[in-house]
Scaffold this motif. Structure first.
Motif, PDB file in Angstrom:
ATOM      1  N   UNK A  67     -14.539 -21.580  10.781  1.00 51.22           N
ATOM      2  CA  UNK A  67     -13.212 -22.367  10.263  1.00 51.22           C
ATOM      3  C   UNK A  67     -12.049 -21.684  10.588  1.00 51.22           C
ATOM      4  N   UNK A  68     -12.046 -20.076  10.581  1.00 53.24           N
ATOM      5  CA  UNK A  68     -10.779 -19.339  11.053  1.00 53.24           C
ATOM      6  C   UNK A  68     -10.451 -19.470  12.567  1.00 53.24           C
ATOM      7  N   UNK A  69     -11.635 -19.451  13.100  1.00 50.44           N
ATOM      8  CA  UNK A  69     -11.363 -19.244  14.638  1.00 50.44           C
ATOM      9  C   UNK A  69     -11.074 -20.592  15.272  1.00 50.44           C
ATOM     10  N   UNK A  70     -10.220 -20.626  16.295  1.00 51.56           N
ATOM     11  CA  UNK A  70      -9.912 -21.798  16.845  1.00 51.56           C
ATOM     12  C   UNK A  70     -11.001 -22.216  17.793  1.00 51.56           C
ATOM     13  N   UNK A  71     -11.015 -23.449  18.640  1.00 47.56           N
ATOM     14  CA  UNK A  71     -12.086 -23.925  19.225  1.00 47.56           C
ATOM     15  C   UNK A  71     -11.754 -22.755  20.630  1.00 47.56           C
ATOM     16  N   UNK A  72     -13.227 -22.240  21.113  1.00 44.31           N
ATOM     17  CA  UNK A  72     -13.230 -21.210  22.041  1.00 44.31           C
ATOM     18  C   UNK A  72     -12.724 -19.958  21.722  1.00 44.31           C
ATOM     19  N   UNK A  73     -12.539 -19.769  20.391  1.00 45.45           N
ATOM     20  CA  UNK A  73     -12.183 -18.543  19.960  1.00 45.45           C
ATOM     21  C   UNK A  73     -13.508 -17.540  19.950  1.00 45.45           C
ATOM     22  N   UNK A  74     -13.301 -16.065  20.020  1.00 43.05           N
ATOM     23  CA  UNK A  74     -14.509 -15.328  20.231  1.00 43.05           C
ATOM     24  C   UNK A  74     -14.627 -14.462  19.001  1.00 43.05           C
ATOM     25  N   UNK A  75     -16.128 -14.441  18.817  1.00 47.33           N
ATOM     26  CA  UNK A  75     -16.720 -13.646  17.735  1.00 47.33           C
ATOM     27  C   UNK A  75     -17.383 -12.606  18.066  1.00 47.33           C
ATOM     28  N   UNK A  76     -17.355 -11.455  17.308  1.00 41.76           N
ATOM     29  CA  UNK A  76     -18.317 -10.214  18.025  1.00 41.76           C
ATOM     30  C   UNK A  76     -18.730  -9.881  16.471  1.00 41.76           C
ATOM     31  N   UNK A  77     -20.176  -9.455  16.509  1.00 48.67           N
ATOM     32  CA  UNK A  77     -20.911  -9.075  15.433  1.00 48.67           C
ATOM     33  C   UNK A  77     -21.606  -7.822  16.038  1.00 48.67           C
TER      34      UNK A  77
END
Length: 222
Positions: A134-144
């Motif tokens: 929800x918080x990330x925009x389309x194409x936004x990057x997530x790192x775990x």
């Protein structure tokens, strides 16, 4: 939620007794530095706000800011946020939950969850990833980043302090499936052998929110 209250209390108290460990830098961790550099480079293709979720004392928030990101930190623990603000007066930090981020929909260009998802019970992981989506925009990057394994445990030193907090190790295959179901496309999957003082391999995932604005996969958000 009960696990959030336990985690908040634990890190408030650990910030007093084990702050040196919690505040360790990434200077002696070249693998992590390289992946954080890759995360920053991906975000900087289309720059925007970045959340360091579970930021603790702000060590990685500072590192990402030095890499050129417009980053702010979020943590459950008021004590850890106080340490982060004192050490980094030029950066933004706020108390908050990864399950209820105080940002509009599609507001973030990037989100880092470094050893913070590990305190979310396994059945609640889809809810956390839905909030990241929800918080990330389309194409936004997530790192775990996380410890690899199947155990839910509490370190002896933490048990001796009477703290109610659990560490949930993760299987990369499980997280990859959850990411796909939650509307993310996997970019990178990696792990490294345990370093000195570590008992398990460490895992890392990089993913992007799928470009379709409304795509949420199979996960539901409360």
């Amino acid at each position: 939620m009960d696990f959030e209250a336990g985690t908040r209390d634990a890190y408030d108290r650990l910030s007093v007794t084990h702050f040196g460990h919690l505040n360790s830098s990434v200077e002696d961790r070249p693998f992590e530095r390289a992946l954080l550099r890759a995360f920053a480079d991906l975000v900087l293709r289309e720059p925007g706000p970045v959340a360091d979720v579970g930021c603790g004392a702000g060590v990685l928030t500072r590192h990402l800011a030095d890499l050129g990101l417009d980053v702010f930190g979020v943590d459950l623990s008021p004590a850890m946020i106080a340490h982060a603000r004192a050490a980094n007066p030029d950066l933004r930090f706020a108390e908050g939950s990864m399950l209820r981020l105080d940002v509009p929909d599609a507001a973030l260009a990037g989100l880092l969850s470094s050893y913070s998802l590990i305190h979310v019970p396994w059945p609640e992981r889809p809810r956390a990833l839905a909030e990241f989506h929800r918080a990330l925009r389309p194409g936004g990057v997530l790192m775990l980043a996380f410890q690899i394994g199947d155990e839910a445990y509490c370190p002896v030193v933490v048990q001796e302090m009477g703290l109610e907090v659990t560490w949930y190790r993760q299987q990369p295959d499980d997280l990859v499936e959850l990411l796909a179901a939650g509307g993310f496309a996997l970019l990178f999957r990696g792990e490294r052998a345990p370093a000195a003082g570590e008992s398990t391999p460490q895992g890392y995932l990089l993913a992007t929110r799928n470009p379709e604005q409304g795509e949420r996969g199979d996960l539901e958000r409360d």
